[in-house]
Design a protein around this motif. Structure first.
Motif, mmCIF file in Angstrom:
data_model
loop_
_atom_site.group_PDB
_atom_site.id
_atom_site.type_symbol
_atom_site.label_atom_id
_atom_site.label_comp_id
_atom_site.label_asym_id
_atom_site.label_seq_id
_atom_site.Cartn_x
_atom_site.Cartn_y
_atom_site.Cartn_z
ATOM 1 N N HIS B 129 0.771 -1.086 -0.005
ATOM 2 C CA HIS B 129 0.114 0.029 0.064
ATOM 3 C C HIS B 129 0.740 1.044 -0.124
ATOM 4 C CE1 HIS B 129 -4.105 -1.336 0.067
ATOM 5 N NE2 HIS B 129 -3.715 -2.278 0.991
ATOM 6 N N GLU B 143 -5.976 2.426 4.225
ATOM 7 C CA GLU B 143 -5.618 0.856 3.789
ATOM 8 C C GLU B 143 -4.779 0.543 4.871
ATOM 9 O OE1 GLU B 143 -5.854 3.409 1.836
ATOM 10 O OE2 GLU B 143 -7.451 2.814 0.346
ATOM 11 N N PRO B 277 -4.266 -1.213 -12.655
ATOM 12 C CA PRO B 277 -5.330 -1.441 -11.438
ATOM 13 C C PRO B 277 -4.439 -1.724 -10.218
ATOM 14 C CG PRO B 277 -5.082 -3.611 -12.797
ATOM 15 C CD PRO B 277 -4.325 -2.765 -13.609
ATOM 16 N N ASP B 279 -5.045 -0.518 -7.095
ATOM 17 C CA ASP B 279 -5.773 -1.076 -6.107
ATOM 18 C C ASP B 279 -6.286 -2.547 -6.115
ATOM 19 O OD1 ASP B 279 -5.689 1.572 -5.515
ATOM 20 O OD2 ASP B 279 -7.980 1.935 -5.873
ATOM 21 N N ALA B 280 -6.520 -2.978 -7.378
ATOM 22 C CA ALA B 280 -7.051 -4.250 -7.433
ATOM 23 C C ALA B 280 -5.711 -5.372 -7.005
ATOM 24 C CB ALA B 280 -7.576 -4.626 -8.819
ATOM 25 N N ARG B 283 -5.085 -5.445 -3.691
ATOM 26 C CA ARG B 283 -6.161 -6.320 -2.735
ATOM 27 C C ARG B 283 -5.999 -7.851 -3.059
ATOM 28 N NH1 ARG B 283 -11.147 -5.293 -1.069
ATOM 29 N NH2 ARG B 283 -10.220 -3.499 -0.211
ATOM 30 N N LEU B 300 -12.509 -9.652 -3.494
ATOM 31 C CA LEU B 300 -11.910 -8.925 -4.757
ATOM 32 C C LEU B 300 -12.432 -7.717 -5.051
ATOM 33 C CD1 LEU B 300 -11.147 -11.927 -7.296
ATOM 34 C CD2 LEU B 300 -9.621 -10.336 -6.246
ATOM 35 N N LEU B 301 -11.677 -6.632 -5.679
ATOM 36 C CA LEU B 301 -12.083 -5.350 -6.145
ATOM 37 C C LEU B 301 -12.908 -5.915 -7.515
ATOM 38 C CD1 LEU B 301 -9.734 -2.535 -5.310
ATOM 39 C CD2 LEU B 301 -11.704 -3.369 -4.168
ATOM 40 N N GLN B 302 -13.956 -5.099 -7.911
ATOM 41 C CA GLN B 302 -14.706 -5.435 -9.351
ATOM 42 C C GLN B 302 -14.602 -4.138 -9.982
ATOM 43 O OE1 GLN B 302 -15.723 -8.299 -10.004
ATOM 44 N NE2 GLN B 302 -15.205 -9.329 -8.136
ATOM 45 N N LEU B 308 -11.209 -0.905 -13.842
ATOM 46 C CA LEU B 308 -10.679 -1.358 -12.566
ATOM 47 C C LEU B 308 -9.585 -0.338 -12.139
ATOM 48 C CD1 LEU B 308 -11.066 -4.039 -11.052
ATOM 49 C CD2 LEU B 308 -9.101 -4.864 -12.074
ATOM 50 N N GLN B 309 -9.890 0.052 -10.895
ATOM 51 C CA GLN B 309 -8.769 0.959 -10.635
ATOM 52 C C GLN B 309 -7.555 0.199 -9.927
ATOM 53 O OE1 GLN B 309 -7.949 3.883 -10.404
ATOM 54 N NE2 GLN B 309 -9.980 4.871 -11.540
#
Lengths: 309, 309, 309, 309, 309
Positions: B129, B143, B277, B279-280, B283, B300-302, B308-309
């Motif tokens: 992060h 985060e 992405p 962020d993804a 994650r 999971l990030l969608q 997708l960020q």
């Protein structure tokens, strides 16, 4: 993957399987009819159509060749890198089987070390199927049954990333071997490195599968190719007349063909004719593991109608 | 990053999201109006305008294709290398989690080794992060709170390079494991190597983020593309007349589009639609760490509207 | 290195700093005047000048595009490889600082191990400055004074390759740690590997600095570009008349610009605007080392007039 | 290798050394005279010669640019890889010198370990000369005398691959150090890895030296370039008349020049002006070894008439 | 592989061996006769034939150059990677021979360690022949007889992958050395790593041998090249008349030549003139092993009629 001896020069002109023609046929037909209509309007002078010289098309060709050439190279490199990663998986699994045999004293039949090694390799075979399953979004429970018991399979699928879980379980077995003093820390390191590289193969495969080429390239390429082909008849009609449709279709065949082919290569883990034969590669790993454990190996997969899955 | 199933051939022509059209629309409009003005002056003979043949433009095209093709390749390679580095981070973190489980005897609930391993992996999650935060110049305190206590977060940000500090702290924990004799020097080496490779990922990301393509390339490409497109109407008007504006806009669409797209790819760690992405990916690492520690992993990030960020 | 936010599209057309225009301006002027003279002789019919068609120039363009494209790619790859090597130096130094902290028991204030580690890292900081000094043929005694005492600096410069000597001294300190049993042979290996990779960075930097692109490429490219641009007016005059000079200058701008830019990229360790910011990279290493030793780090270097040294 | 400061733009046009002009001059003369003869026949209408339009030449240009561009890239990559390998040799030898100093206790003057280390490094210096000798098919006995005694030199040349034998001898010395317990198995591994990488450098050099580019490429490139240049006058005469010879020579200069240059690059270990300076690189290694052993290093090699051997 | 000193410029034009001319001669003849027929119909006005301008062919040339250039690069890279892998095999085998000599105490004549090392290296020589045999689908029993006894040869061929079995047997010998305490676990690791890299060479060779370039590329390239060459006469006849056939054949020579050459490079392990000399490479390994064991090495393989098998 298409596996066949190269047909002779004339047969090559009429091969269908593995060709992109079936996929782009509707588009070729559309652009051909459009070109024929433009020719008709022009030749029969029913209507005045704008006629361009061909020179502007060579300018557009600069940009188009950059797009198509770039996208094609990038897609092929993805495909080839995917193949390299799965080739690396093959030798990591073979080396794990070999190194574990080198390190462990397996003389005693049904020794504790031998049982742990058996489990270790079974989890690696499972890793390979689980990865294939997640890359292709296929169900791989049937194949897993040869290598794991039902309880383990259930536990496997209760985790987000089954392939990662297989390696974690394999790591625990190595830890077991270490704590039972079948191997020292150097031996642990030798075996653990193979797992790390299998994890690298997995991460690279997931990277290729989840990160498409930037969508904007697809858009730019696709749009430029279509604009080009639908404007082309206006440039060809003045000099070629009725033959403009023929040339337009040939040009469209090459551009649309390259577009579609790049699209197929871009996702090498799919199930299309030109994609990678993951089933066959998994089987190669299964044979290595079975032979190394002294079990009877399953047969190699054979191509069906020139296609190896 | 744009994540979407490929739309059909016709829908592709009208997709906006992920396209560069919105960003270059003003420039296309300007060049189109300019070309229309040149056509008008020429067709209506209000004013004598210089008319060039198209041949010189093919000469310029040589240089332009070198610039655009080169810059596009270099930008894409930066983008793809960045993705590879973050893919390497994924498997290094997974392998660190797995190797530490292999090495340490974690049977005893709440053992000292288990607590140290818990801290080690938490600092790795924080590393990921912190790196994202510094690459994107985003605040990542929220985060971090899932992984570090407030005191550590404060200390983290008191250092010049928070991500580097995370690895230093992780290294200290490994030293602790070593001095408490949970691992020997070979075990230390196994874990330390993962940190070294995380440091490599960090240094490579910083290299890509802080070293743009040489500015002179941007200048040469941009200037040549503009000169080209604004001179083009004078070359097209004699043969195409009123249609010159149409062709100029199409050519400008491809050149400006490639220019803008290369610019987006060049900085893969930004927040634009075609960027990576992060962020993804963070994650994914969080899930691996949580599962490996036996904690409940976050979802999971969608993608939101295909992004997708 | 030029570091600046990308100016808007119009400002980009007039930026000077980082542009190659100032360097090639005399050549552009010369070729422009020559073209104007040819136009004048032709238009005013004062003298009969040979007029070529443009077609032969497209043939020459094939060869020219191979030369320029190849040389540009090769130069850029040298520049980028140099940057990667210095990025590797960053993480090797960070990892050496981290690994040595992990390996050594530094609890006791002013311990023997702590003092040796202090010296080890100081020699690494010296290595980095000595390498920069020899690559740029700059005097780096001032920067070295923060890290070494005067005696060591003198001894350093009595050796042929000061940077190599720094690593040799660092190696001796690791040997000292080993013989005093602060580390075992595995620990020695961990630290020694970082020095080996620093030696690799050094050898790669020296390779790039001392091995230019084959001189024959420079000759072929330069000569073909000049011949091309000075013959071009004869090809452009028949169709463009007085505008031939304008086009010749634009074409010459792109070709000479690429030539000069390739030349700058080819030697990435110089002090020109587009070269690598070695001073700033050395400072990043100094900060890592200082923070790792618990000392107050010096400030980051900032770009001056968009240029980072 | 040509080492010189870049001459100014005008001097560059007349430089001979390092240029390919002397080598291709006869061919340029031949093609120029041929073109002049074609022009004469055409202009003076002594004989009817077939006149082609230039258009077909642009078609041939597609294939020619693929051949020349490809061959040039492949040759340059061979040259650069060869340089990288010899750069790797530089840092492996330096690192071997440094690591052995780190590992061994050399305090005692004339210790057994010191003597063995002395021999080890001498065999590495010999390796470097022996490899140069076999790559360039030169006699290197003179240079070897500084490092080996006569008996060892004789034994060296009684083996098929003298460079390989040097490494084998170096390996035996490491074995000696191990069995005399100056180093443990980890120390052995550290030193042995350097030898393995020197073996890698040797194998890569032999690969490049013994595996030319596929001969069929040389044929296709050479033949197409000649056909092209000898047909070109027929295409240029109609529009350029007497100037056709001038243009033909310029085009031939670029194509033949690239052909000859690719040929030189293809074999980077030769003794031509643009080949690699193996003598100078061996000397760099000798200096590193001498300084590391506390001996007086020989002087650096200097370029003679801008050429470094 | 063709090994010959480069003939002079004129001889090069008439060399047959290694050239692709014999293979494409029938196709050249066919296309030449077709072009002559088109010319005849046109010149003699026996029949009205459609006449195209040449401009559309330059458009098609864009796509064709992408296909041919891409396929050529990809094929060459396969060929060169295959050569690199076999070069890696050379130094891994040499290093295995050297490292095992370093590690083991071989003073005692006919020591147990010496016998095991002898077997280890013999299995490596067998590996190399077995791999060649499976890549070329040749029988290699004769060559194996120098290295293995009959019983082992039988057992070898009872396994699916004989080369993999050789490495497994070599691994068992290392395990034997370990359990008899001739080497410790670090020594085991040193030797085992060489086997792992030999397994990597094997897997990479199998990857190249079993994964052709996607068949769709072959189709697209082949079809476009044929369409192009058979349509070309219609474009050339209007301006070149009877000479159209000459030009068509030259263009077809370059396109078909590149097509056939790419096809040869694509499968580098075959037995055609431009393929890799696996026999000679195996022999190099045999010499290294024999010399390292103190046995009399077999002679180097020499090229027969400029072809090295």
């Amino acid at each position: 993957m298409i596996v066949r001896p190269r047909p002779n020069a004339i047969a090559l002109l009429f091969v269908i399987r593995g060709s992109v023609v079936p996929r782009i046929f509707p588009h070729l037909l559309a652009v051909g009819l459009f070109a024929a209509a433009v020719s008709a309007l022009h030749e029969l002078r029913w209507l005045s159509v704008p006629e361009f010289s061909l020179a502007p098309f060579t300018l557009l060709g600069v940009a188009l060749s950059i797009f198509l050439g770039f996208r094609n190279n990038a897609s092929y490199e993805r495909w080839w890198e995917a193949r390299k990663q799965w080739g690396a998986m093959v030798y990591e699994i073979r080396s794990l089987a070999r190194s574990s045999e080198t390190l462990l004293d397996l003389q005693a039949e049904h020794s504790a070390a031998g049982q742990l090694r058996h489990d270790l390799l079974h989890w690696c075979a499972a890793h390979c199927h689980a990865l294939r399953g997640s890359l292709r979004q296929q169900d791989c429970r049937n194949e897993l049954k040869s290598w794991l018991n039902d309880e383990d399979i259930e536990r496997l699928f209760s985790h987000r990333n089954p392939a990662e879980y297989c390696l974690r379980r394999a790591g625990r077995i190595i830890g077991e071997l270490y704590r039972q003093q079948h191997i020292d820390s150097v031996g642990l390191r030798i075996l653990d490195e193979h797992l790390t590289r299998l994890a690298a193969v997995q991460a690279a495969s997931e990277r290729i599968a989840t990160t498409p080429l930037p969508f904007a390239y697809t858009l730019l390429t696709h749009r430029t190719a279509y604009l080009y082909c639908y404007l082309l008849p206006f440039g060809l009609v003045p000099s070629l007349g009725w033959y403009a449709a023929l040339f337009t279709v040939i040009v469209a065949y090459t551009f649309f063909g390259l577009d579609v082919l790049s699209e197929e290569m871009e996702e090498p883990f799919g199930c299309e004719a030109n994609d990678l034969p993951l089933d066959a590669l998994c089987r190669i790993n299964e044979i290595s593991i079975a032979e190394s454990l002294g079990e009877t190996p399953p047969p190699l997969l054979q191509p069906v109608k020139h296609v190896l899955q």
